[in-house]
Design a protein around this motif. Structure first.
Motif, PDB file in Angstrom:
ATOM      1  N   ALA A 218      58.435  50.206  37.266  1.00 50.74           N
ATOM      2  CA  ALA A 218      57.896  49.687  36.014  1.00 50.74           C
ATOM      3  C   ALA A 218      57.440  50.861  35.157  1.00 50.74           C
ATOM      4  O   ALA A 218      56.625  51.672  35.590  1.00 50.74           O
ATOM      5  N   GLN A 219      58.020  50.973  33.959  1.00 46.21           N
ATOM      6  CA  GLN A 219      57.703  52.074  33.045  1.00 46.21           C
ATOM      7  C   GLN A 219      57.871  53.428  33.737  1.00 46.21           C
ATOM      8  O   GLN A 219      57.087  54.363  33.560  1.00 46.21           O
ATOM      9  N   GLY A 220      58.874  53.530  34.592  1.00 45.05           N
ATOM     10  CA  GLY A 220      59.201  54.816  35.189  1.00 45.05           C
ATOM     11  C   GLY A 220      58.525  55.085  36.513  1.00 45.05           C
ATOM     12  O   GLY A 220      58.826  56.065  37.162  1.00 45.05           O
ATOM     13  N   ARG A 221      57.610  54.229  36.962  1.00 46.30           N
ATOM     14  CA  ARG A 221      56.951  54.478  38.243  1.00 46.30           C
ATOM     15  C   ARG A 221      56.457  53.161  38.830  1.00 46.30           C
ATOM     16  O   ARG A 221      56.003  52.284  38.105  1.00 46.30           O
ATOM     17  N   PRO A 222      56.538  53.024  40.162  1.00 45.77           N
ATOM     18  CA  PRO A 222      56.026  51.813  40.799  1.00 45.77           C
ATOM     19  C   PRO A 222      54.511  51.863  40.919  1.00 45.77           C
ATOM     20  O   PRO A 222      53.909  52.933  40.885  1.00 45.77           O
ATOM     21  N   LEU A 223      53.878  50.708  41.082  1.00 47.47           N
ATOM     22  CA  LEU A 223      52.436  50.637  41.286  1.00 47.47           C
ATOM     23  C   LEU A 223      52.147  50.514  42.771  1.00 47.47           C
ATOM     24  O   LEU A 223      52.845  49.808  43.494  1.00 47.47           O
ATOM     25  N   SER A 224      51.120  51.200  43.218  1.00 47.03           N
ATOM     26  CA  SER A 224      50.745  51.129  44.626  1.00 47.03           C
ATOM     27  C   SER A 224      50.078  49.796  44.922  1.00 47.03           C
ATOM     28  O   SER A 224      49.600  49.104  44.015  1.00 47.03           O
ATOM     29  N   ARG A 225      50.028  49.439  46.201  1.00 47.98           N
ATOM     30  CA  ARG A 225      49.373  48.207  46.608  1.00 47.98           C
ATOM     31  C   ARG A 225      47.897  48.214  46.213  1.00 47.98           C
ATOM     32  O   ARG A 225      47.349  47.203  45.782  1.00 47.98           O
ATOM     33  N   GLU A 226      47.254  49.372  46.363  1.00 46.26           N
ATOM     34  CA  GLU A 226      45.838  49.478  46.008  1.00 46.26           C
ATOM     35  C   GLU A 226      45.627  49.275  44.513  1.00 46.26           C
ATOM     36  O   GLU A 226      44.664  48.614  44.089  1.00 46.26           O
ATOM     37  N   THR A 227      46.533  49.837  43.699  1.00 44.68           N
ATOM     38  CA  THR A 227      46.414  49.685  42.247  1.00 44.68           C
ATOM     39  C   THR A 227      46.592  48.223  41.834  1.00 44.68           C
ATOM     40  O   THR A 227      45.843  47.709  40.999  1.00 44.68           O
ATOM     41  N   ILE A 228      47.569  47.558  42.449  1.00 45.42           N
ATOM     42  CA  ILE A 228      47.792  46.153  42.132  1.00 45.42           C
ATOM     43  C   ILE A 228      46.559  45.328  42.500  1.00 45.42           C
ATOM     44  O   ILE A 228      46.155  44.422  41.758  1.00 45.42           O
ATOM     45  N   SER A 229      45.929  45.645  43.630  1.00 47.58           N
ATOM     46  CA  SER A 229      44.714  44.931  44.038  1.00 47.58           C
ATOM     47  C   SER A 229      43.610  45.103  43.005  1.00 47.58           C
ATOM     48  O   SER A 229      42.901  44.150  42.658  1.00 47.58           O
ATOM     49  N   GLU A 230      43.458  46.328  42.492  1.00 47.45           N
ATOM     50  CA  GLU A 230      42.438  46.583  41.474  1.00 47.45           C
ATOM     51  C   GLU A 230      42.758  45.833  40.181  1.00 47.45           C
ATOM     52  O   GLU A 230      41.855  45.301  39.513  1.00 47.45           O
ATOM     53  N   LEU A 231      44.040  45.802  39.818  1.00 45.82           N
ATOM     54  CA  LEU A 231      44.446  45.073  38.609  1.00 45.82           C
ATOM     55  C   LEU A 231      44.137  43.584  38.746  1.00 45.82           C
ATOM     56  O   LEU A 231      43.630  42.956  37.805  1.00 45.82           O
ATOM     57  N   VAL A 232      44.431  43.040  39.916  1.00 41.11           N
ATOM     58  CA  VAL A 232      44.180  41.619  40.145  1.00 41.11           C
ATOM     59  C   VAL A 232      42.692  41.312  40.036  1.00 41.11           C
ATOM     60  O   VAL A 232      42.279  40.363  39.372  1.00 41.11           O
ATOM     61  N   ARG A 233      41.876  42.120  40.690  1.00 38.47           N
ATOM     62  CA  ARG A 233      40.423  41.880  40.654  1.00 38.47           C
ATOM     63  C   ARG A 233      39.879  42.002  39.237  1.00 38.47           C
ATOM     64  O   ARG A 233      38.995  41.243  38.823  1.00 38.47           O
ATOM     65  N   THR A 234      40.427  42.963  38.471  1.00 35.68           N
ATOM     66  CA  THR A 234      39.993  43.130  37.080  1.00 35.68           C
ATOM     67  C   THR A 234      40.334  41.899  36.250  1.00 35.68           C
ATOM     68  O   THR A 234      39.495  41.392  35.496  1.00 35.68           O
ATOM     69  N   CYS A 235      41.548  41.414  36.405  1.00 36.20           N
ATOM     70  CA  CYS A 235      41.985  40.250  35.617  1.00 36.20           C
ATOM     71  C   CYS A 235      41.193  38.999  35.984  1.00 36.20           C
ATOM     72  O   CYS A 235      40.750  38.254  35.102  1.00 36.20           O
ATOM     73  N   VAL A 236      40.994  38.765  37.271  1.00 35.41           N
ATOM     74  CA  VAL A 236      40.236  37.592  37.694  1.00 35.41           C
ATOM     75  C   VAL A 236      38.800  37.683  37.179  1.00 35.41           C
ATOM     76  O   VAL A 236      38.207  36.677  36.761  1.00 35.41           O
ATOM     77  N   GLY A 237      38.249  38.890  37.186  1.00 31.81           N
ATOM     78  CA  GLY A 237      36.893  39.072  36.668  1.00 31.81           C
ATOM     79  C   GLY A 237      36.777  38.681  35.210  1.00 31.81           C
ATOM     80  O   GLY A 237      35.810  38.010  34.803  1.00 31.81           O
ATOM     81  N   VAL A 238      37.750  39.090  34.403  1.00 25.78           N
ATOM     82  CA  VAL A 238      37.733  38.742  32.972  1.00 25.78           C
ATOM     83  C   VAL A 238      37.921  37.239  32.787  1.00 25.78           C
ATOM     84  O   VAL A 238      37.208  36.597  31.997  1.00 25.78           O
ATOM     85  N   LEU A 239      38.870  36.658  33.496  1.00 26.06           N
ATOM     86  CA  LEU A 239      39.138  35.223  33.351  1.00 26.06           C
ATOM     87  C   LEU A 239      37.952  34.383  33.813  1.00 26.06           C
ATOM     88  O   LEU A 239      37.725  33.280  33.284  1.00 26.06           O
ATOM     89  N   SER A 240      37.195  34.905  34.760  1.00 26.98           N
ATOM     90  CA  SER A 240      36.021  34.173  35.257  1.00 26.98           C
ATOM     91  C   SER A 240      34.944  34.033  34.192  1.00 26.98           C
ATOM     92  O   SER A 240      34.095  33.137  34.274  1.00 26.98           O
ATOM     93  N   GLU A 241      34.986  34.910  33.178  1.00 25.92           N
ATOM     94  CA  GLU A 241      33.992  34.862  32.113  1.00 25.92           C
ATOM     95  C   GLU A 241      34.270  33.747  31.103  1.00 25.92           C
ATOM     96  O   GLU A 241      33.388  33.355  30.343  1.00 25.92           O
TER      97      GLU A 241
END
Length: 349
Positions: A218-241
């Motif tokens: 994606a955009q020239g580089r894959p995302l690590s499993r740890e990065t995807i986990s952080e992205l998910v937690r960030t998104c859920v945090g915003v949606l929870s508001e």
């Protein structure tokens, strides 16, 4: 009009033309019918015969050029279509019809910024923002970050609630693993987009995360499993508001499943069903989670998995203008071409 009716109309008009060769309007109508039937060469032949006619009124000649441009575009001869439209515009002026045809032509050629310019000239801000966002997405993909951000800014300046523009920005921030910017952009996007259209943003984000999780570049580089986990937690945090609604809770559950957080997903699905007990897809996901905890015979488990798999194939999205159903999110209805008419089918009907 059915194909049989169209053919009958063509036969009648052909006879009328033979009886009155000077009937230009009939020629034009006949050409349009040929084009609608896919007989592009015949349509083009009719236009050219009119254009080359001696003494033809200039206004009629311009109309013939305009229709010729449509014929060329339908036939995939895009350069010739642009030339015909340009000649027509010299006499007709930059009318709305000409600008809209040039916009469609530019979009067909992948010239999204030019398409946006044509839509802007006739005040179609929603379409203008759409194509600016598509150009921005291409810029982000090619690593032209600054240009992409400028295009997103332009799109939002002409149409602030554009889900396409917000999605391009959110996806770019997610793929760049810029968590603070992702949180701010997602928060602002959810505040700007009408609540019934937020799922367009979240569905697109889920698609990107799914592609990244399967290690597609994606955009020239894959995302690590740890990065995807952080992205998910960030998104859920915003949606929870946000003020909870059934769709927001459903997408929070889908995000939790990226983390294999079955308890979190179950919580959000149950909350979704409290808000809308008829939300069939939330109920389906909840049954899938419960199924994993049950002791079942191999045969019964196989049957339930088969049933759930086919149920998931039901088309989730529907156009509120024409009723068209599809299994992929869309910004323009593939059938009636209406903009932002998509709804998420929460009730199974």
């Amino acid at each position: 009009m059915t194909r049989q009716d169209t053919r009958a109309a063509i036969d009648e008009l052909s006879q009328a033309v033979r009886n009155n060769p000077e009937a230009v309007e009939i020629y034009l109508a006949l050409g349009n019918l040929y084009r609608s039937q896919g007989e592009i060469e015949r349509a083009i032949h009719i236009r050219m015969s009119l254009i080359n006619r001696q003494g033809l009124d200039q206004a009629l000649r311009s109309r013939c050029l305009f229709e010729l441009g449509r014929d060329f575009r339908r036939g995939g001869m895009l350069d010739k279509a642009r030339e015909a439209y340009t000649q027509a515009a010299e006499d007709l002026g930059n009318t709305e019809d000409v600008q809209l045809e040039l916009a469609l032509l530019a979009a067909d050629c992948g010239e999204y910024e030019r398409a946006a310019d044509h839509y802007g000239r006739v005040g179609r801000s929603m379409a203008q923002a759409h194509f600016l966002a598509r150009q921005a997405r291409d810029c982000f993909r090619l690593g032209k970050t600054q240009q992409g951000r400028e295009l997103v800014g332009q799109a939002l300046s002409v149409y602030p609630p554009s889900p396409e523009a917000w999605l391009a920005s959110v996806v770019h921030n997610a793929l760049s693993a810029d968590l603070p910017m992702l949180a701010d952009t997602l928060r602002e996007a959810c505040a700007s987009i009408p609540s019934e259209q937020r799922f367009l943003l979240l569905d697109g984000l889920l698609d990107v995360l799914s592609a990244s999780r399967t290690e597609e570049v994606a955009q020239g580089r894959p995302l690590s499993r740890e990065t995807i986990s952080e992205l998910v937690r960030t998104c859920v945090g915003v949606l929870s508001e946000l003020r909870p609604d059934a769709l927001i809770c459903y997408y929070c559950a889908k995000l939790c499943l990226f983390e294999a957080d079955c308890d979190g997903a179950r919580h959000w699905l149950e909350k979704s069903l409290v808000l809308n007990s008829d939300f069939w897809l939330a109920r389906l996901e909840l049954v899938s989670l419960v199924l994993a905890d049950l002791e079942l015979t191999p045969f019964l488990r196989e049957q339930l998995v088969y049933f759930l798999g086919h149920a998931r194939k039901s088309k989730r999205f529907v156009c509120k203008s024409c009723g068209f159903r599809w299994d992929k999110a869309f910004f323009i209805c593939p059938r009636c071409r209406s903009w932002h008419s998509i709804l998420f089918r929460q009730e199974f009907s």
